[in-house]
Design an enzyme around this catalytic site. Structure first.
Site, PDB file in Angstrom:
ATOM      1  CB  THR A  29     -20.125  38.815  15.213  1.00  0.00           C
ATOM      2  OG1 THR A  29     -20.818  38.278  16.339  1.00  0.00           O
ATOM      3  CG2 THR A  29     -18.639  38.498  15.352  1.00  0.00           C
ATOM      4  CG  ASP A  81     -24.432  40.571  12.124  1.00  0.00           C
ATOM      5  OD1 ASP A  81     -23.283  41.018  12.288  1.00  0.00           O
ATOM      6  OD2 ASP A  81     -24.698  39.361  12.154  1.00  0.00           O
ATOM      7  N   GLY A  82     -23.196  43.207  10.666  1.00  0.00           N
ATOM      8  CA  GLY A  82     -22.415  43.531   9.475  1.00  0.00           C
ATOM      9  C   GLY A  82     -22.523  42.428   8.434  1.00  0.00           C
ATOM     10  CB  ALA A  83     -22.873  41.739   5.313  1.00  0.00           C
ATOM     11  N   GLY A  97     -16.030  36.578  10.153  1.00  0.00           N
ATOM     12  CA  GLY A  97     -15.606  36.546  11.553  1.00  0.00           C
ATOM     13  C   GLY A  97     -15.923  35.215  12.222  1.00  0.00           C
ATOM     14  CD  GLU A 103     -22.411  36.784  12.196  1.00  0.00           C
ATOM     15  OE1 GLU A 103     -21.667  37.707  12.544  1.00  0.00           O
ATOM     16  OE2 GLU A 103     -22.277  36.195  11.103  1.00  0.00           O
TER      17      GLU A 103
HETATM   18  C1  5RP Z   1     -18.881  37.719  11.229  1.00  0.00           C
HETATM   19  C2  5RP Z   1     -19.549  38.456  10.127  1.00  0.00           C
HETATM   20  C3  5RP Z   1     -19.285  39.920  10.043  1.00  0.00           C
HETATM   21  O1  5RP Z   1     -20.495  40.585  10.099  1.00  0.00           O
HETATM   22  C4  5RP Z   1     -18.589  40.219   8.772  1.00  0.00           C
HETATM   23  O2  5RP Z   1     -17.385  39.451   8.738  1.00  0.00           O
HETATM   24  C5  5RP Z   1     -18.271  41.701   8.605  1.00  0.00           C
HETATM   25  O3  5RP Z   1     -17.241  42.065   9.463  1.00  0.00           O
HETATM   26  P1  5RP Z   1     -16.680  43.545   9.549  1.00  0.00           P
HETATM   27  O4  5RP Z   1     -17.810  44.415   9.981  1.00  0.00           O
HETATM   28  O5  5RP Z   1     -15.587  43.457  10.560  1.00  0.00           O
HETATM   29  O6  5RP Z   1     -16.169  43.928   8.182  1.00  0.00           O
HETATM   30  O7  5RP Z   1     -20.265  37.912   9.332  1.00  0.00           O
HETATM   31  O8  5RP Z   1     -19.090  36.343  11.138  1.00  0.00           O
END
Ligand code: 5RP
Length: 227
Positions: A29, A81-83, A97, A103
């Site tokens: 996400t 996934d992102g972080a 997010g 997640e």
């Molecule tokens: C959502 C997350 C996202 O991976 C994290 O917030 C990174 O978001 P972005 O890629 O928009 O910088 O943990 O819960």
């Protein structure tokens, strides 16, 4: 496209190249994960996705990706996934997010987890990003007090209820988010354990010993980090 968005896209594209036909893929996400989902859909492979949020589920379906709920996935081959922050040993802060619970459930069900990010997310000590903590709504102010007591023991400021447009943010699982204040997290494993022991806490955004690799996009390309 802003500079770091171009880097996020590069990280997402690099991770999409890891996917093979027939795989079950955990779909993260956030804006970086969305680049991955788009790059994956563009490959038109016969894969199935397991979404980590309602937002990702909507994006995946709009792009024509087949998805299934976590409970129907026998196993997940790869999650990308992102972080919000990537510290030493690929210890992560996630949940910016508000999707941290789903997640983490998907990550823990995965054989391999790859975190994707632009270079700005890498830090030498966690805590530059406020740690999100997901709590049940019932009695949440009492839970917040218990969280504050734990945080103070770790030298961290009082948490704040996350709001948007004046109303509390409600997660996909119907819970609230409290964000700890910024401050160096010197002992992430101990903090993780202490937070989890609070009754009203569902989970927190510390992802420890879960990421197998990080694809970090910078000015000179995508660097692969391991723990
Ligand atoms: C959502 C997350 C996202 O991976 C994290 O917030 C990174 O978001 P972005 O890629 O928009 O910088 O943990 O819960």
């Amino acid at each position: 496209m802003a500079d770091n968005d171009a880097q996020k896209a590069k990280a997402g594209e690099a991770a999409a190249a890891l996917v093979e036909a027939g795989m079950t893929v955990g779909l993260g996400t956030g804006t970086t994960a969305a680049h991955f989902v788009r790059a994956l859909a563009a490959r038109k492979l016969d894969v199935q996705g397991v979404s980590t949020s309602e937002a990702t589920e909507a994006l995946a379906r709009a792009l024509g990706l087949r998805t299934l709920p976590l409970d129907e996935a026998r196993s997940i081959d790869l999650t990308v996934d992102g972080a919000d922050e990537i510290g030493p040993g690929l210890a992560l802060i996630k949940g910016g997010g508000a999707a941290l619970l789903r997640e983490k459930l998907v990550w823990e069900a995965s054989r391999r987890c790859v975190v994707i990010a632009d270079a700005s997310k890498v830090s030498t000590v966690l805590g530059g990003f406020p740690l999100p903590i997901e709590v049940v709504r019932f009695g949440h102010t009492h839970t917040a007090n218990a969280i504050a007591d734990v945080l103070v023991d770790f030298g961290l400021p009082t948490p704040r209820l996350r709001t948007k447009d004046g109303a509390p943010v409600i997660t996909d699982s119907g819970n609230l988010i409290y964000d700890a204040g910024r401050g160096a997290i010197e002992e992430p494993a101990q903090l993780a354990g202490a937070l989890k022991s609070i009754t009203g806490v569902v989970d927190h955004g510390l992802f420890l010993d879960l990421a197998d690799q990080a694809f970090i996009a910078g000015d000179t390309g995508v660097e692969v980090l391991t723990p």
